[in-house]
Design a protein around this motif. Structure first.
Motif, short mmCIF file in Angstrom:
data_model
loop_
_atom_site.label_atom_id
_atom_site.label_comp_id
_atom_site.label_asym_id
_atom_site.label_seq_id
_atom_site.Cartn_x
_atom_site.Cartn_y
_atom_site.Cartn_z
N VAL A 149 0.84 -1.20 0.00
CA VAL A 149 0.00 0.00 0.00
C VAL A 149 0.87 1.25 0.00
N ILE A 150 1.87 1.29 0.88
CA ILE A 150 2.73 2.47 0.98
C ILE A 150 3.53 2.67 -0.31
N VAL A 151 4.07 1.61 -0.85
CA VAL A 151 4.87 1.72 -2.07
C VAL A 151 4.02 2.20 -3.23
N ILE A 152 2.81 1.72 -3.34
CA ILE A 152 1.91 2.20 -4.41
C ILE A 152 1.68 3.70 -4.25
N LEU A 153 1.48 4.17 -3.03
CA LEU A 153 1.30 5.61 -2.80
C LEU A 153 2.56 6.39 -3.17
N ILE A 154 3.72 5.88 -2.81
CA ILE A 154 4.99 6.55 -3.15
C ILE A 154 5.15 6.63 -4.67
N LEU A 155 4.88 5.52 -5.36
CA LEU A 155 5.00 5.50 -6.81
C LEU A 155 3.99 6.43 -7.46
N LEU A 156 2.78 6.46 -6.91
CA LEU A 156 1.74 7.34 -7.44
C LEU A 156 2.13 8.80 -7.29
N LEU A 157 2.64 9.16 -6.12
CA LEU A 157 3.10 10.54 -5.91
C LEU A 157 4.26 10.86 -6.85
N GLY A 158 5.18 9.94 -7.01
CA GLY A 158 6.29 10.15 -7.95
C GLY A 158 5.79 10.36 -9.36
N PHE A 159 4.82 9.56 -9.77
CA PHE A 159 4.24 9.69 -11.11
C PHE A 159 3.59 11.06 -11.27
N ILE A 160 2.80 11.48 -10.29
CA ILE A 160 2.11 12.78 -10.37
C ILE A 160 3.10 13.92 -10.45
N PHE A 161 4.10 13.91 -9.56
CA PHE A 161 5.06 15.02 -9.54
C PHE A 161 5.97 15.02 -10.77
N GLN A 162 6.26 13.86 -11.32
CA GLN A 162 7.15 13.81 -12.47
C GLN A 162 6.42 14.03 -13.79
N THR A 163 5.14 13.74 -13.86
CA THR A 163 4.42 13.94 -15.13
C THR A 163 3.60 15.22 -15.12
N ILE A 164 2.85 15.46 -14.07
CA ILE A 164 1.99 16.65 -14.04
C ILE A 164 2.78 17.90 -13.68
N PHE A 165 3.61 17.81 -12.64
CA PHE A 165 4.36 18.99 -12.19
C PHE A 165 5.75 19.08 -12.82
N ARG A 166 6.09 18.12 -13.66
CA ARG A 166 7.33 18.12 -14.45
C ARG A 166 8.62 18.13 -13.64
N PHE A 167 8.60 17.50 -12.48
CA PHE A 167 9.85 17.31 -11.74
C PHE A 167 10.69 16.30 -12.52
N SER A 168 11.98 16.53 -12.61
CA SER A 168 12.83 15.49 -13.19
C SER A 168 12.96 14.37 -12.16
N LYS A 169 13.29 13.17 -12.63
CA LYS A 169 13.45 12.05 -11.70
C LYS A 169 14.55 12.37 -10.69
N ARG A 170 15.63 12.97 -11.17
CA ARG A 170 16.75 13.34 -10.30
C ARG A 170 16.29 14.29 -9.20
N ASP A 171 15.53 15.34 -9.57
CA ASP A 171 15.05 16.31 -8.59
C ASP A 171 14.08 15.66 -7.59
N TRP A 172 13.22 14.79 -8.09
CA TRP A 172 12.27 14.08 -7.23
C TRP A 172 13.03 13.27 -6.16
N ILE A 173 14.03 12.54 -6.60
CA ILE A 173 14.82 11.72 -5.68
C ILE A 173 15.55 12.60 -4.67
N LEU A 174 16.17 13.68 -5.16
CA LEU A 174 16.92 14.57 -4.27
C LEU A 174 16.01 15.23 -3.23
N ILE A 175 14.85 15.71 -3.67
CA ILE A 175 13.94 16.41 -2.76
C ILE A 175 13.40 15.45 -1.70
N ILE A 176 12.87 14.33 -2.14
CA ILE A 176 12.26 13.39 -1.19
C ILE A 176 13.32 12.81 -0.26
N SER A 177 14.47 12.45 -0.78
CA SER A 177 15.53 11.90 0.07
C SER A 177 16.02 12.94 1.07
N SER A 178 16.09 14.19 0.65
CA SER A 178 16.49 15.26 1.57
C SER A 178 15.46 15.46 2.68
#
Length: 194
Positions: A149-178
Motif C-alpha cells: 500500500v505504501i509503495v503504491i502511494l509513493i510510486l503514485l506521488l512520484g508519477f504525479i510530480f514527475q508527469t503533471i508537475f514536471r519534476f525530473s526524476k533526479r530532482d524528485w529523488i533529491l527532494i524526497i531523500s532530503s
C-alpha cells in the motif's frame, strides 16, 4: 481464522502506525528511486525487507538473539538516513543496477534491524505460546500488504510530480531523500547512544 486476521492486522498496522513512522520513512527512502515500470524490483525489495524483519522476529521469539533496545532505537533511524543519503549520491544514475543491488542489500539487512525494534512487543503478543511460527508468518503477511500500500502511494506521488508537475526524476529523488534525511536527523540525535 480469528488468529490469522488478528496477526495480519497487527502486521498491517505495525507498518501504518503514524506514531512509529520510521517504517514508512524507510520505505520512502528505499523506493523513491523507482517507478511503476520497476514493479518487479520493488516487489523484491519489500519482500526482502519483510524476510529480514521476519527473521529477526523469529530469532527474538525463540530467544536466539537479544539486542539492547538502546542500540536498535539508534540503528533504525541510521538505516533510514544511510538509505536516503545513498539516494542522493546515486540520484543521477538511480535506475542503474548498482543502485538496485545496493537497495537489495539495504532491504534485507536493514529489515533485520527493523524487526529487532518490534521484537519486544511481538513477544508480548504471542506470550508463552508454543506455536510461534504461524503467528510470525501471519504477521509478516500483514507487514507485506501494508508495504505494498505504501509503495503504491509513493510510486503514485512520484508519477504525479514527475508527469503533471514536471519534476525530473533526479530532482524528485533529491527532494524526497532530503526531506527523509531532515526528518531522520532529529530521530538520530534523540537516540544518540554515546
Amino acid at each position: 481464522m480469528d488468529n490469522l486476521i488478528f496477526f495480519v492486522k497487527e502486521g498491517f498496522f505495525h507498518v501504518l502506525d503514524w506514531r512509529a513512522y520510521d517504517h514508512v520513512l524507510f520505505l520512502i527512502a528505499l523506493t523513491v528511486v523507482y517507478d511503476f515500470k520497476n514493479w518487479k524490483k520493488i516487489f523484491w525489495l519489500i519482500t526482502l525487507f519483510t524476510i529480514g524483519h521476519t527473521i529477526s522476529l523469529v530469532l527474538a521469539a525463540y530467544n536466539v538473539v537479544s539486542v539492547s533496545k538502546v542500540w536498535i532505537e539508534f540503528l533504525i533511524p541510521l538505516t533510514i538516513f544511510v538509505t536516503a543519503l545513498v539516494n542522493i549520491f546515486y540520484a543521477k544514475t538511480a535506475s542503474k543496477d548498482t543502485k538496485t543491488n545496493t537497495n537489495l542489500f539495504f532491504a534485507l539487512f536493514f529489515g533485520l534491524i527493523h524487526g529487532l525494534g518490534f521484537s519486544g512487543y511481538f513477544k508480548m503478543l504471542i506470550g508463552s505460546s508454543t506455536t510461534k511460527l504461524i503467528p510470525l508468518l501471519e504477521f509478516a503477511l500483514g507487514v507485506e500488504l501494508a508495504q505494498v500500500v505504501i509503495v503504491i502511494l509513493i510510486l503514485l506521488l512520484g508519477f504525479i510530480f514527475q508527469t503533471i508537475f514536471r519534476f525530473s526524476k533526479r530532482d524528485w529523488i533529491l527532494i524526497i531523500s532530503s526531506i527523509v534525511i531532515g526528518v531522520t536527523i532529529p530521530m538520530l540525535i534523540n537516540n544518540w547512544i554515546w
